[in-house]
Write a protein that holds these residues in place. Structure first.
Motif, mmCIF file in Angstrom:
data_model
loop_
_atom_site.group_PDB
_atom_site.id
_atom_site.type_symbol
_atom_site.label_atom_id
_atom_site.label_comp_id
_atom_site.label_asym_id
_atom_site.label_seq_id
_atom_site.Cartn_x
_atom_site.Cartn_y
_atom_site.Cartn_z
ATOM 1 N N LYS A 43 -16.107 -20.251 13.429
ATOM 2 C CA LYS A 43 -16.254 -19.455 12.214
ATOM 3 C C LYS A 43 -16.296 -20.368 10.990
ATOM 4 C CE LYS A 43 -13.631 -15.947 9.715
ATOM 5 N NZ LYS A 43 -12.333 -15.249 9.758
ATOM 6 N N ILE A 83 -19.250 -20.790 8.273
ATOM 7 C CA ILE A 83 -19.061 -20.544 6.844
ATOM 8 C C ILE A 83 -19.439 -21.788 6.058
ATOM 9 C CG2 ILE A 83 -17.286 -20.108 5.093
ATOM 10 C CD1 ILE A 83 -16.018 -18.183 7.147
ATOM 11 N N SER A 97 -22.876 -21.927 5.270
ATOM 12 C CA SER A 97 -23.155 -20.699 4.500
ATOM 13 C C SER A 97 -23.853 -19.641 5.337
ATOM 14 C CB SER A 97 -23.911 -20.993 3.203
ATOM 15 O OG SER A 97 -25.102 -21.664 3.450
ATOM 16 N N LYS A 98 -23.251 -19.390 6.509
ATOM 17 C CA LYS A 98 -23.714 -18.272 7.343
ATOM 18 C C LYS A 98 -22.513 -17.372 7.602
ATOM 19 C CE LYS A 98 -27.032 -21.129 9.775
ATOM 20 N NZ LYS A 98 -26.896 -22.226 10.738
ATOM 21 N N GLU A 99 -22.800 -16.089 7.646
ATOM 22 C CA GLU A 99 -21.719 -15.139 7.895
ATOM 23 C C GLU A 99 -21.436 -15.065 9.398
ATOM 24 O OE1 GLU A 99 -19.730 -13.385 5.820
ATOM 25 O OE2 GLU A 99 -20.638 -14.684 4.318
ATOM 26 N N ASP A 110 -20.739 -12.581 11.121
ATOM 27 C CA ASP A 110 -21.278 -11.393 11.794
ATOM 28 C C ASP A 110 -22.773 -11.525 12.104
ATOM 29 O OD1 ASP A 110 -22.242 -11.183 9.266
ATOM 30 O OD2 ASP A 110 -21.341 -9.253 8.802
#
Lengths: 147, 157
Positions: free
Chosen positions: A94, A98, A101-103, A105
């Motif tokens: 996770k 992040i 810069s990716k979520e 979900d």
């Protein structure tokens, strides 16, 4: 009976052509069967079979493959990890996402669980992923072409 | 200056050894990297956050509940759909087809299946149940899609 003596240096000429033909055929065969896919597979996991497990047209964008062995251990980065510890590794995933810069979900968690593993372990694995914010899941099965 | 024309008797010997060496190296490489390709496929399951806490689904129809019970060894002992006993996975598929219908007018898209399994159940049963509810293979090999929305019931302790 005396044998006729060969004159000069004798050389046995082996005809190489058939061997080279066959060898190139072999190379061509192996080149065409070479599998370039980067799919994560592991012999320690024996996937369940299904006639409907057709391969997807496009691989998922952000795949995270988690493999569950029949003894309840999860293979993460090639190493068996206990189900209780997988949360820490998912936290790393996770954080990496992040940082890029990716979520979380948007990631797809590919669950490659052994057919003999406990359903409760699969559910627990999914729950651990949900707790870290991953919400897309696919269950992987082996395509069964027997009818 | 006229070049000397080679006579037919002068055979040019090509040294094949390096080529054969390389070719065998290539064969060895490809043989060792050969992996038998197994076709694998995915089943989508809908596990959005919050549903595990028993959140209300936005779907108009209540989910079809498929319940599987297992003995201590993980073998399946019972299969029910909405509380009614089902003989097996083929029977389950038949009942799903009866319920949602196929072809135009099918409400398979609006239907959701919730799998409620005993924790010790062998996972292969789950994949078989998902196969049964998510599609049907016709005799000519084409696949008729049934319910696409599948989720797990909250795990029991």
């Amino acid at each position: 009976m005396a044998r006729a003596k060969n004159s000069g240096p004798s050389q046995t000429d082996v005809d190489m052509t058939p061997m080279i033909d066959v060898t190139f055929q072999l190379i061509t065969f192996f080149v065409f069967t070479l599998n370039f896919s980067q799919a994560v597979t592991d012999d320690r996991v024996q996937l369940p079979m299904s006639q409907l497990a057709k391969p997807a047209e496009a691989p998922p964008l952000e795949p995270i493959t988690l493999q569950l062995m029949s003894n309840g251990k999860v293979i993460y980065a090639g190493e068996p990890v206990s189900l209780a510890d997988i949360g820490g590794y998912l936290e790393n995933e996770k954080r990496v996402m992040i940082a890029a810069s990716k979520e979380p979900d948007t990631a797809t968690v590919i669950v490659r669980a052994d057919g003999r593993s406990r359903t409760g372990d699969v559910q627990e694995l999914i729950k651990s992923c949900q707790e870290k914010g991953f919400e897309r899941f696919v269950l992987r099965a082996e395509y069964d072409d027997r009818f | 200056m006229a070049a000397k024309r080679p006579s037919l008797a002068d055979k040019i010997d090509i040294n094949m050894t390096p080529m054969i060496d390389v070719v065998f190296q290539l064969i060895t490489f490809f043989m060792l990297t050969l992996k038998p390709m197994i076709t694998e496929g995915d089943f989508d399951i809908r596990m959005p956050l919050g549903t595990s806490a028993g959140a209300v689904s936005e779907d108009p129809l209540p989910p079809i509940r498929v319940r599987m019970t297992a003995d201590a060894d993980g073998e399946r002992t019972g299969l029910t759909m909405n509380g009614q006993p089902v003989a097996g996975f083929d029977d389950l598929r038949r009942r799903i087809v009866d319920l949602v219908g196929i072809g135009p007018g099918s409400n398979a898209d609006a239907t959701e299946v919730e799998l409620d399994c005993d924790p010790q159940l062998k996972y292969t049963n789950v994949i078989e149940a998902i196969s049964s509810v998510s599609g049907m293979v016709q005799p000519d090999g084409t696949v008729v899609e049934l319910v696409k929305k599948i989720k797990f019931a909250p795990p029991k302790k």
